[in-house]
Structure formats: C-alpha cells, structure tokens
Design a protein around this motif. Structure first.
Motif, short mmCIF file in Angstrom:
data_model
loop_
_atom_site.label_atom_id
_atom_site.label_comp_id
_atom_site.label_asym_id
_atom_site.label_seq_id
_atom_site.Cartn_x
_atom_site.Cartn_y
_atom_site.Cartn_z
N VAL A 81 41.64 28.03 37.28
CA VAL A 81 40.68 29.41 37.74
C VAL A 81 40.50 30.21 36.10
N ASP A 82 39.49 31.09 36.14
CA ASP A 82 39.11 31.57 34.89
C ASP A 82 38.65 33.00 35.35
N VAL A 83 38.53 34.07 34.80
CA VAL A 83 38.07 35.15 34.95
C VAL A 83 36.94 35.74 34.17
N ALA A 125 41.76 38.86 29.57
CA ALA A 125 40.27 39.32 29.47
C ALA A 125 40.16 40.83 29.03
N TYR A 143 35.43 42.18 37.86
CA TYR A 143 36.05 40.61 37.49
C TYR A 143 35.57 39.90 38.44
N ILE A 165 34.49 38.96 33.05
CA ILE A 165 34.42 40.31 33.10
C ILE A 165 32.81 40.52 33.10
N GLU A 170 35.98 35.82 39.63
CA GLU A 170 36.90 34.83 39.22
C GLU A 170 36.22 33.45 39.45
N LYS A 219 45.25 36.28 33.90
CA LYS A 219 43.94 36.27 33.11
C LYS A 219 43.21 37.42 33.10
N LYS A 220 43.11 38.18 34.06
CA LYS A 220 42.48 39.44 34.01
C LYS A 220 42.96 40.51 32.93
N ILE A 265 45.31 34.44 38.03
CA ILE A 265 44.17 35.42 38.08
C ILE A 265 44.44 36.77 37.42
#
Lengths: 230, 448
Positions: free
Chosen positions: A43-45, B201, A61, A47, A63, B197-198, B194
């Motif tokens: 998984v990556d996020v 980010a 956000y 923006i 996903e 990672k938020k 998640i």
C-alpha cells in the motif's frame, strides 16, 4: 485516521506490468530504483487536492493498494486476494503496452474485483465472461494505464494506441499511456496529469459527495445513450 | 519393406506425441503469456519428438536398432548443442547491457557450459580409454550422470511427498474462524502501514512547502535554521520508515499464511469427495511402496549388491514355485514387464510434468518464460535418456542386451549405485524437511 476518511483505490494488473513502479511514481514523484516482485499487497498513500485551484479545495489521502499476482492463480490464492477488495472506491487497471495478453487479462481482473464488491442490488455476472452492459452500469470509477510506452517503436505506436483506446472505451474509462521510469509523463499541467487528477476527483466525489456525483453520472449516461442512438 | 512399415509407424506415433506436447505447451504453460518465439517451440517439439524411445518397444524388427540409434543421436545433438546455446542466447538478451554482442556472449556462455559438462566426467569411473573424445558413449555417460541425479532427487522427493499429499491423516484442521482471524490481522497490519505512510507523506509535504519558503534568499542564518529543523524531522521520519518496513514484512508473512490456510481448507473439502477418498486410499499404498523402496535402496548400498533378475520374472518364478501354478514364464514375463515398464514411464513423465508446471508458475514472469521453457526441455531430455539407462534393470535378459548394444559400453552398475545413493539422500532429507514444515505450522497458529 478513522475508517470514515478512507479513499481506497485498487491497482490491478498482471505480474511484471509495472504496478509497483507506477504506484511509487504516483505517490513520491520519483522513479522506483529496485523493483521486485510484490508478494501479497503493498500500500502507498498519495496526497491529493480535491478541486485544486477552486475555493472548495480540500486535501484527501488516497490509498493505492497494489495487489500482486496473476489472474490464472489457484482458487485459494484468489480467495486470499479477495480480502483486499473490500469497500473499494476506485480501480486503476494497469497493462503492459508491449504485451497484448496483459491487456486482455484486464477484463478478468476487473471482474474479479467487481464481483467481490458487488452490492446486494448490483449486477452479478455468473459465468465470468465479459459483458459490456455491466461496465456501463458499473459505478466504480476506472482508469486504464498502459506502461512501457518507451519500448514501443515509433512505427507501431499508432496501432498500439488505437487498440488501447478501444480497451478504455470498453471499460468506460479514461486511459493514460506512460513509461514508469520517466516522471516527465506525469509532470504537472500535462494532459496525463489532468486525467489523473480528474480520476481522483471522481473517486472522491463518489465517496463523499454522492448527490453531486450521481447527477453528473446520470448526465453522462444520458449523453452516451443519445450518442449510441445516432 | 518391413523397414518402411516400421519407419512409418515411428513417424506417425511421433507426430501424435508431438500433437500432445503442443497441446500441453499451449494450454497449460503459455496460457497467460503471449511473448514466445517460434524457435523455442521448434526446439521444444524436437526434444519431445526425439525422446520417444520407449515406442521402440512395439517394433518387432531389426530396424528397431537403427531407429533407437537415430533417436539417440538426435536427442544428444539437441541436448548438448542446441538447447544450451539457446538458453545462453535468451539469458543474454534479457540483460540490457549486452544487447549489441548477443551472439558473441551466447557463444561464450555455451563454451563455459561445454567446459563444465566435460569436467563433470572426471570424478566418475565412466571414462574408458578405448573410445575417442566425441564418441556417443562419452556424451551419454555425462548426460546420464546429470539425468540420473535429477531422477533420483525427484523420485526421492516424490516418494515422500506423494503419501504426505494424498493422505488426509496429515491434513491440519482449519476452521473458518481461523481464516477470518488471520485475515483480520492482515487488514489491521495494512491499516497500520497506511497510517504511518500518511504521516510520512504529510511530513514530506510540509518539508517541501517549508523548503520552498526557505528558498527565498533569507541569507546565511535562514539556511542554518532550515538545516536544524529538518534534521530533527528526518530522524523521526527514518524511524517511522523502519517501522513501516517491518510492518510490510509482517504483512507479507500474514498473506502467505492466509493463502496457505485457504489451500488447506480446499484440500479438506476435496478429501471429503469420492475422488479425495480414493486418493487417500492410494496414499496408503504409496506409503508402503515408498518405505519398501527406501529399504531396498539402503540394502543395496549396505550390502553392495545389484539385482540380477528383474522383479517381474522374480515374482512369476516365486508364484510358480510356491503356488504350483503352471505358467509359461518367458512369454508372460516379457509382456507383463513391458506393460509395467510402460506404466512406470507414463506415471513418472506425468509426475515430472506436473511438478515442473507448478515450478514454472511459481517462478515465471513474462521476461524469463523463454529461458524457463528451454530449461524445461533440457531437463526433460536428460530425464528421458537416463530413464532408459535405469529401465534396463527392470527388463528381462534379452532386452537388456539390446539396450547395452545401443547405448554402448557404460558402467551400468555404477549408475544404479549412484541412483540408490542420491535417492536415499533425497528421500531422507525431504522427510526431515516435511516434518519440520509440518511441525512449524500448527505452532504458528497456536500463537494467534
């Protein structure tokens, strides 16, 4: 982060088409240095600014769930993968422009994800065959991305692009063709970036602003039906 | 005239088998991949075609000798010259750097292969000085060594794995609740990844925006300030990144375990059907057979003996002696041993193809599929040649002499001994391996 805020987009496609590179590019604006096989799901996020540039701008956000594997896996692997398909809000279908089979497998991938997530009153496909009507009624936004554009020689490019245009039309989706090792394709302001942004906006809209999305969806359906009549 | 008939029979049967091989190839192996080249297909077909030595069993004429020799020459040619060269060529073409001088590097790789292939013969007592360098015996002996090792490894593993897979006694009990619990853990891990990672980010974004602000020429002190603030931030970030890496590793493990549980659940359901029960029954037979084989292999090694008569003739002799039933020993033994040998060959080929297909799926991707197919062809070819070597054991005396004629003067006893040793080693190590794997799995679930 509460589960309410989640916007989940699946990234599906055959092994080796470049999903992990693509996700890395989308989230970090950098090229992935050492791609390796994805086991399970990564998984990556990202923006994303919804309605960027307008007074209604808001940050979300997104996903990106990159599910690995092949479409011909054993049933046990498919049922294990199915746990990732819960409550998804959008699907990005990735195929390899140099490999026709990967584009054909996209139909099966989308059916696998959509069948799992079918609402009680939704359309059920029993025999796994492709049915265009189902995609017309499908409410989950789709995006088709073709990778390895740089490996197609100039002479064949037109032919390949026509084929992928038909593919995207079948899914009732936009399409982007790029090379995951070159960030220039998604540079801000390019048409690809605009399409991507529009896709994410659609996903967010359907999730959070349902009425607004619904009216737009019905309008585009009416437009398409009128087109087909002529 | 009879030579013509025989030749036509050979050709038609080879075409038939070629058809089967092609079907198998297209249906099973290359279902999901498009990129293949015709040359590979050609090679694969040739290997299958020429490997059909057992068909010679059905030819009752002197031309049989000629056909055997011909087939053997063709196989050897392909195995030792063509296939390795193709493999080298495709491996090289996968590496982007060496694109220009593909052929040159492929030749270099092939020469390396030939060198190691030749060196292989040195430690083994198979070199008889009366034959020249490029004689068939030299090549066969080396191919035989590799093939016999492979066969023994596969048989050893198969002999142990087969009862383990078939018998439901070994099946762990998996309930739906187990699977749900594991899936919940997996999703929880993904959620944790998640959220971390938020945070990363967001931190990157604010640093990026702040960095922009600081890019304005505020002078020397502004730069120092930005360095100190970002250092604290990035330390925190690298810590979070490490946690994310650990969590991702955990999620991969959980995914594999869940897949394993799903597969076990499927097997449990399958074992409740009629087919499943039948296989379970077979499993008991196989386990007895495998124990017997391991026992025989040990005895052969310990007492340094090689069987003189084949088991079928032996069995018939025993029945004649003890049960007093009158048999025409020679007549029946010949036919029964043919049939048995045919069954053994067919089942071993089927087993080999299934194992290789599974292996192929596990490690294939669109890049390396060419190389893997060629490796498959190479392995199959060697397997066939060595199975001819070993089958000699199970056949009555007259037919042994025929094989000895065709294959030239090889030290057959050595091959049997070598097979027994490797078989024993492989069987014992797979028992150990399966035991460990079996023990480890329930413990993991206990910890849930």
């Amino acid at each position: 982060m509460a589960a309410l805020d989640r916007v989940k987009v699946l990234v599906l496609g055959d092994s080796g088409v470049g999903k992990s590179s693509l996700v890395h590019l989308l989230c970090h604006n950098q090229v992935l240095g050492n791609p390796s096989w994805t086991v399970g799901c990564s998984v990556d996020v990202r923006i994303h600014d919804y309605k960027e540039g307008t007074p209604e701008e808001k940050t979300y956000y997104i996903e990106l769930w990159d599910v690995g594997g092949s479409v011909g896996s054993a049933t046990s692997v498919k049922s294990t993968r199915a746990v990732f398909y819960n409550s998804l809000n959008g699907i990005i279908l990735v195929h390899d422009l140099t490999n026709k089979k990967s584009s054909q497998n996209l139909y099966r991938w989308s059916l696998e994800a959509l069948n799992r997530d079918v609402a009680p009153t939704g359309v059920l496909v029993t025999n796994g065959d492709y049915d265009r009507e189902q995609f017309a009624d499908n409410q989950i936004p789709l995006l088709v991305i073709g990778t390895k554009l740089d490996q197609i020689p100039e002479t064949k490019r037109n032919e390949v692009l026509t084929r992928t245009a038909f593919l995207a039309e079948d899914f009732n989706a936009e399409e982007i063709n790029l090379d995951c090792t070159n960030p220039r394709y998604l540079a801000a302001g390019s048409s690809n970036a605009v399409k991507l942004s529009r896709f994410f906006d659609k996903v967010i809209e359907k999730r959070y602003f349902f009425k607004r999305w619904q009216s737009r969806f019905l309008a585009s359906r009416k437009e398409r039906d009128l087109e087909e009549e002529h | 005239m009879s030579f013509l008939i025989d030749s036509s029979i050979m050709v038609t049967s080879q075409v038939l088998f070629f058809g089967f091989g092609w079907l198998f190839f297209m249906r099973k192996l290359f279902k999901d991949y498009e990129e293949y080249q015709d040359a590979i297909l050609q090679t694969y077909q040739d290997t299958i075609l020429s490997s059909l030595i057992p068909l010679a069993y059905f030819l009752h004429c002197s031309s049989r000798y000629f056909h055997w020799k011909l087939n053997l020459c063709v196989i050897l040619l392909i195995l030792v010259f063509m296939v390795p060269f193709y493999i080298g060529y495709f491996v090289v073409s996968n590496i982007r750097l060496l694109h220009r001088q593909k052929l040159l590097f492929a030749c270099v790789l092939w020469l390396t292969f030939m060198y190691f292939f030749w060196k292989l013969g040195d430690p083994f007592p198979i070199l008889s000085p009366k034959h020249g360098i490029l004689s068939i015996e030299q090549l066969i002996s080396r191919v035989g060594v590799i093939g016999v090792t492979l066969m023994a490894l596969l048989s050893g593993f198969g002999a142990v794995n087969c009862p383990y897979t078939y018998m439901s006694y070994f099946l762990r009990n998996v309930t739906d609740a187990d699977i749900l619990a594991l899936e919940r853990r997996l999703l929880q891990t993904m959620d944790m990844i998640i959220s971390k990672k938020k945070r990363i980010a967001v931190a990157h974004r604010t640093m990026f925006q702040r960095g922009e602000v600081h890019n304005k020429p505020t002078g020397f002190w502004g730069m120092i300030k930005s360095v100190t603030t970002s250092v604290a931030g990035s330390e925190n970030l690298s810590l979070i990144q490490q946690e994310v890496d650990a969590l991702e590793e955990l999620s991969r493990q959980l995914f594999l375990e869940t897949a394993d549980l799903h597969a076990t659940k499927e097997r449990i359901e399958y074992s409740k059907t009629f087919q499943g029960k039948y296989f379970n029954f077979l499993g008991y037979f196989f386990s007895i057979y495998c124990v017997w084989k391991i026992f025989m292999a040990t005895i052969n090694i310990v007492f340094d003996r090689v069987g003189k008569t084949d088991p079928v003739t032996r069995g018939i002799e025993i029945t004649v002696n003890y049960l007093g039933i009158q048999f025409d020993v020679k007549f029946w033994s010949q036919h029964i041993s043919f049939i048995l040998v045919g069954i053994i060959i067919v089942t071993s080929i089927r087993g080999l193809l299934i194992t290789l297909t599974k292996f192929f799926y596990a490690i294939s991707s669109s890049k390396s599929s060419n190389v893997i197919v060629l490796l498959l062809a190479q392995i199959m070819g060697m397997y066939f040649v060595s199975s001819v070597l070993l089958i000699r054991m199970s056949m009555p005396l007259e037919y042994r002499t025929i094989i000895t004629e065709v294959l030239g003067e090889l030290q057959f006893n050595f091959y049997h001994r070598w097979f027994d040793v490797i078989f024993l080693v492989s069987a014992l190590s797979s028992i150990l391996f399966l035991y460990l794997a079996h023990k480890q799995a329930p413990e993991k679930h206990m910890a849930l």
